[in-house]
Design a protein around this motif. Structure first.
Motif, mmCIF file in Angstrom:
data_model
loop_
_atom_site.group_PDB
_atom_site.id
_atom_site.type_symbol
_atom_site.label_atom_id
_atom_site.label_comp_id
_atom_site.label_asym_id
_atom_site.label_seq_id
_atom_site.Cartn_x
_atom_site.Cartn_y
_atom_site.Cartn_z
ATOM 1 N N THR A 34 23.550 -7.402 22.731
ATOM 2 C CA THR A 34 22.627 -6.690 23.606
ATOM 3 C C THR A 34 22.984 -5.206 23.674
ATOM 4 O O THR A 34 24.038 -4.771 23.182
ATOM 5 C CB THR A 34 22.671 -7.267 25.023
ATOM 6 O OG1 THR A 34 23.981 -7.012 25.581
ATOM 7 C CG2 THR A 34 22.405 -8.767 25.017
ATOM 8 N N THR A 35 22.134 -4.459 24.326
ATOM 9 C CA THR A 35 22.400 -3.029 24.542
ATOM 10 C C THR A 35 23.702 -2.846 25.306
ATOM 11 O O THR A 35 24.541 -2.010 24.945
ATOM 12 C CB THR A 35 21.241 -2.392 25.329
ATOM 13 O OG1 THR A 35 20.021 -2.560 24.600
ATOM 14 C CG2 THR A 35 21.486 -0.909 25.559
ATOM 15 N N TYR A 121 22.057 -5.555 16.513
ATOM 16 C CA TYR A 121 21.628 -5.041 17.807
ATOM 17 C C TYR A 121 20.100 -5.133 17.820
ATOM 18 O O TYR A 121 19.408 -4.226 17.390
ATOM 19 C CB TYR A 121 22.125 -3.598 18.004
ATOM 20 C CG TYR A 121 21.504 -2.905 19.200
ATOM 21 C CD1 TYR A 121 21.372 -3.557 20.421
ATOM 22 C CD2 TYR A 121 21.021 -1.605 19.090
ATOM 23 C CE1 TYR A 121 20.784 -2.939 21.503
ATOM 24 C CE2 TYR A 121 20.443 -0.968 20.173
ATOM 25 C CZ TYR A 121 20.320 -1.642 21.373
ATOM 26 O OH TYR A 121 19.727 -1.029 22.445
ATOM 27 N N GLU A 123 17.697 -5.298 20.145
ATOM 28 C CA GLU A 123 16.822 -4.488 21.009
ATOM 29 C C GLU A 123 16.541 -3.123 20.375
ATOM 30 O O GLU A 123 15.501 -2.523 20.617
ATOM 31 C CB GLU A 123 17.446 -4.336 22.389
ATOM 32 C CG GLU A 123 17.483 -5.648 23.156
ATOM 33 C CD GLU A 123 18.286 -5.571 24.432
ATOM 34 O OE1 GLU A 123 17.812 -6.081 25.457
ATOM 35 O OE2 GLU A 123 19.398 -5.004 24.415
#
Length: 249
Positions: A34-35, A121, A123
């Motif tokens: 995730t971020t 990654y 997102e």
């Protein structure tokens, strides 16, 4: 070092170590982060991944994650040797959000070459940028775009047609949406639009609106970067001025 960052680093290192030691012929090709996980990894400084931008060179030059290396998937597919290096060093690939497949293709290719710690990654650039995290912005980053505008009468006719070929999105804050919105609209606030855009169908016409145009303009730009094709903008102020009704929650 913040405690949560330390915990994340320890967990990630354990994951890496475990995957290297375990004999798993059907091991997962890559892991999705995730971020927050990527930010924590970079902030902690204990893991030094190579971050690759799998988008086009033009997209990279406009804006990219600070420190990322441009490696378009088309270029990598032609010459996998571009990834030559330490097979134990973590690699992170990203592109333009969860519906962009370029980072996943690159990650699968890297895993096939024997890289042990491959991360996606998912997102991607739109969410990283939206959250105000470190970026490189090129000279064309603020270039003005022309949006495709729908007038109230055209929008009303489309809504009354009952066609399932479009999605209408109110990008104002939820409290504004609740107080009155164009019938049939869903709410994805502009401040988290890229993160919330996963519910939008790339095969449909997307219509974004706010009251006077500022926030829907920003949402329009994000949709362009996310790879949506048929993007349109409308204004709630025009809708109301035409005497058309608003729905309330």
């Amino acid at each position: 070092m913040k405690l949560r960052n330390l915990v994340f680093v320890v967990m990630l290192l354990c994951c890496f170590a475990g995957s290297a030691l375990a004999a798993q012929p059907q091991a997962q090709e890559y892991s999705v982060i995730t971020t927050e996980e990527l930010k924590n990894m970079l902030d902690a400084g204990k893991i030094n991944p190579l971050i690759f931008d799998a988008r086009t060179p033009e997209e990279y030059e406009e804006v990219h994650i600070k420190g990322a290396i441009s490696l378009p998937i088309s270029k990598l597919e032609r010459d996998p040797a571009l990834l030559q290096g330490d097979l134990a060093r973590p690699l992170v690939f990203y592109c333009n959000g969860v519906k962009c497949g370029k980072s996943k293709k690159a990650a699968k290719l890297a895993a096939g070459l024997g890289y042990q710690h491959v991360l996606v990654y998912s997102e991607g650039m739109p969410v990283w940028e939206e959250k105000g995290l470190p970026i490189y912005a090129g000279p064309n980053y603020e270039a003005k775009i022309e949006t495709k505008r729908l007038d109230p009468a055209t929008l009303k006719t489309l809504l009354e047609s009952g066609a399932g070929t479009f999605q209408l999105v109110d990008v104002r804050d939820k409290n504004e949406y609740d107080e009155g919105h164009i019938p049939g609209a869903i709410n994805i606030p502009a401040a988290a639009f890229a993160a919330g855009s996963k519910v939008l169908d790339k095969e449909k016409k997307i219509i974004v609106y706010c009251n006077s145009g500022g926030r829907s303009y920003n949402a329009y730009r994000k949709l362009m970067k996310l790879g949506y094709g048929d993007i349109n903008q409308a204004l709630l102020a025009d809708w109301k001025a035409a005497g058309f009704p608003a729905s309330k929650l």
